[in-house]
Every structure is written in C-alpha cells, then in structure tokens.
Write a protein that holds these residues in place. Structure first.
Motif, mmCIF file in Angstrom:
data_model
loop_
_atom_site.group_PDB
_atom_site.id
_atom_site.type_symbol
_atom_site.label_atom_id
_atom_site.label_comp_id
_atom_site.label_asym_id
_atom_site.label_seq_id
_atom_site.Cartn_x
_atom_site.Cartn_y
_atom_site.Cartn_z
ATOM 1 N N ILE A 94 0.786 -1.344 -0.169
ATOM 2 C CA ILE A 94 0.095 0.044 -0.003
ATOM 3 C C ILE A 94 0.947 1.354 0.006
ATOM 4 N N ASN A 95 2.133 1.095 0.808
ATOM 5 C CA ASN A 95 2.776 2.579 0.878
ATOM 6 C C ASN A 95 3.489 2.661 -0.410
ATOM 7 N N ALA A 96 3.945 1.718 -1.221
ATOM 8 C CA ALA A 96 4.398 1.714 -2.641
ATOM 9 C C ALA A 96 3.570 2.155 -3.514
ATOM 10 N N GLU A 97 2.199 1.632 -3.481
ATOM 11 C CA GLU A 97 1.332 2.261 -4.390
ATOM 12 C C GLU A 97 0.800 3.516 -3.927
ATOM 13 N N ILE A 98 0.984 4.100 -2.973
ATOM 14 C CA ILE A 98 0.712 5.575 -2.653
ATOM 15 C C ILE A 98 1.668 6.478 -3.074
ATOM 16 N N LYS A 99 3.001 5.970 -2.959
ATOM 17 C CA LYS A 99 3.928 6.735 -3.828
ATOM 18 C C LYS A 99 3.890 6.889 -5.133
ATOM 19 N N ASN A 100 3.505 6.042 -5.755
ATOM 20 C CA ASN A 100 3.127 5.858 -7.290
ATOM 21 C C ASN A 100 2.045 6.754 -7.558
ATOM 22 N N ALA A 101 0.975 6.486 -6.856
ATOM 23 C CA ALA A 101 -0.161 7.645 -7.119
ATOM 24 C C ALA A 101 0.097 8.944 -6.809
ATOM 25 N N GLN A 102 0.890 9.192 -5.717
ATOM 26 C CA GLN A 102 1.414 10.669 -5.591
ATOM 27 C C GLN A 102 2.123 11.190 -7.072
ATOM 28 N N GLU A 103 3.019 10.432 -7.493
ATOM 29 C CA GLU A 103 3.522 10.691 -8.527
ATOM 30 C C GLU A 103 2.765 11.145 -9.800
ATOM 31 N N ASP A 104 1.798 9.969 -9.866
ATOM 32 C CA ASP A 104 0.779 10.176 -11.098
ATOM 33 C C ASP A 104 -0.083 11.371 -11.002
ATOM 34 N N LEU A 105 -0.271 11.597 -9.564
ATOM 35 C CA LEU A 105 -0.911 13.079 -9.441
ATOM 36 C C LEU A 105 -0.307 14.124 -9.817
ATOM 37 N N VAL A 106 0.960 14.336 -9.440
ATOM 38 C CA VAL A 106 1.930 15.262 -10.040
ATOM 39 C C VAL A 106 1.877 15.361 -11.498
ATOM 40 N N ASP A 107 2.030 14.140 -12.082
ATOM 41 C CA ASP A 107 2.321 14.239 -13.426
ATOM 42 C C ASP A 107 0.973 14.388 -14.541
ATOM 43 N N ALA A 108 -0.141 14.278 -13.850
ATOM 44 C CA ALA A 108 -1.435 14.308 -14.344
ATOM 45 C C ALA A 108 -1.794 15.746 -15.057
ATOM 46 N N GLN A 109 -2.162 15.548 -16.352
ATOM 47 C CA GLN A 109 -2.336 16.762 -17.301
ATOM 48 C C GLN A 109 -3.924 16.627 -17.650
ATOM 49 N N GLY A 110 -4.562 17.832 -17.089
ATOM 50 C CA GLY A 110 -6.008 17.935 -17.215
ATOM 51 C C GLY A 110 -6.789 17.777 -16.182
ATOM 52 N N ALA A 111 -8.152 18.027 -16.025
ATOM 53 C CA ALA A 111 -8.803 18.008 -14.905
ATOM 54 C C ALA A 111 -9.347 16.475 -14.790
ATOM 55 N N GLU A 112 -9.605 15.723 -15.631
ATOM 56 C CA GLU A 112 -10.021 14.389 -15.512
ATOM 57 C C GLU A 112 -9.054 13.343 -15.135
ATOM 58 N N PRO A 113 -7.871 13.449 -15.525
ATOM 59 C CA PRO A 113 -6.707 12.693 -15.305
ATOM 60 C C PRO A 113 -6.292 13.055 -13.656
ATOM 61 N N LYS A 114 -6.475 14.118 -13.361
ATOM 62 C CA LYS A 114 -6.065 14.658 -12.205
ATOM 63 C C LYS A 114 -7.040 14.167 -10.894
ATOM 64 N N ARG A 115 -8.255 14.341 -11.459
ATOM 65 C CA ARG A 115 -9.434 13.565 -10.715
ATOM 66 C C ARG A 115 -9.253 12.054 -10.466
ATOM 67 N N ILE A 116 -9.084 11.441 -11.358
ATOM 68 C CA ILE A 116 -8.690 9.921 -11.366
ATOM 69 C C ILE A 116 -7.484 9.546 -10.347
ATOM 70 N N ALA A 117 -6.508 10.396 -10.764
ATOM 71 C CA ALA A 117 -5.322 10.053 -9.730
ATOM 72 C C ALA A 117 -5.352 10.579 -8.418
ATOM 73 N N GLN A 118 -6.316 11.493 -8.073
ATOM 74 C CA GLN A 118 -6.844 11.779 -6.786
ATOM 75 C C GLN A 118 -7.659 10.882 -6.063
ATOM 76 N N GLU A 119 -8.790 10.215 -6.852
ATOM 77 C CA GLU A 119 -9.616 9.366 -6.448
ATOM 78 C C GLU A 119 -8.690 8.147 -6.029
ATOM 79 N N LYS A 120 -7.833 7.612 -6.740
ATOM 80 C CA LYS A 120 -6.784 6.483 -6.372
ATOM 81 C C LYS A 120 -6.030 6.829 -5.124
ATOM 82 N N LEU A 121 -5.405 7.888 -5.107
ATOM 83 C CA LEU A 121 -4.719 8.113 -3.771
ATOM 84 C C LEU A 121 -5.729 8.300 -2.567
ATOM 85 N N ASP A 122 -6.880 8.725 -2.614
ATOM 86 C CA ASP A 122 -7.828 8.766 -1.494
ATOM 87 C C ASP A 122 -8.106 7.335 -0.977
#
Length: 133
Positions: A94-122
C-alpha cells in the motif's frame, strides 16, 4: 445469541455469506450494530471496517468503501463498491502504491486525469487508515 443471514458482496466476489450473531456497519451517518430482528433500514456506507461476529467463526473484519446496506426481515445485505478482508492488506504494498499514486497526481495533465489520480490516492489512504484500526 440468535443468528441471522448476512451477505457482503463486491463487484469482484462474495466476501462473506453465512449466519452471524452481529455485524457492526460503518454507515454514512455513523456506525450501527445489526442483530437478529433489527428493524428494516437502508443506508449508504462510508469507508471503514465491517466487523462480523459469529459463534462458529469468531470475528471477521473487512474493509469497505462505498455501497449500500439493507436490513430486512430476510437478514443483512451489504453491496460494497470495494471490499477486502483486513488480513489481505499488505502495508508495504500500500505504501508503494501511495508513492506511485502521488507521482501520478503530480504528472497528471488536465482535470479528468487529476481527478482519477486523486481518487486513487484517496482510496489508498483509506486502506492505509483501515490497517491502523
């Protein structure tokens, strides 16, 4: 103690089906305990732990996120958006997946990819919090 039928179902599988003595449910308006002959009700779920008690199997704890609860004369049914037995949660994974999800959120371009990345992180944060319970 009297028993009643309980079933917890997620889209992937039936996680629990059997006779139980009590179930503690994380309802949206707060936790509540269901015993045999509970008054009928429907509720939504908040992320949390479903704690199942039974004479023949001791206590079983399952993490749930989202879904619905129905108590009727036929017993208790939980239709969960997502559910997993607590014993199947791996803190290191879970900790490794959180780190990856945080990176995905930073790299996300656009509202929908950011929303999906944030939902995964939550969702991962909810799983991590469930391990501390």
């Amino acid at each position: 103690m009297a028993v009643f039928p309980f079933e917890l179902v997620s889209p992937e599988r039936v996680l629990f089906s059997g006779e139980v003595e009590d179930v503690i449910v994380p309802g949206t308006e707060g936790e509540f305990t269901v015993l045999k002959d509970h008054e009928p009700l429907m509720s939504t779920l908040r992320p949390g732990i479903v704690d199942v008690g039974g004479a023949d199997h001791g206590r079983t704890k399952l993490f749930v996120r989202g879904g619905f609860v129905e108590v009727s004369s036929k017993g208790l049914t939980i239709l969960a958006e997502y559910s997993i037995p607590l014993g199947e949660l791996d803190p290191d994974k879970i900790n490794a997946e959180i780190k990856n999800a945080q990176e995905d959120l930073v790299d996300a371009q656009g509202a929908e990819p950011k929303r999906i990345a944030q939902e995964k992180l939550d969702h991962l944060g909810e799983l991590k919090a469930a391990l501390r319970m």
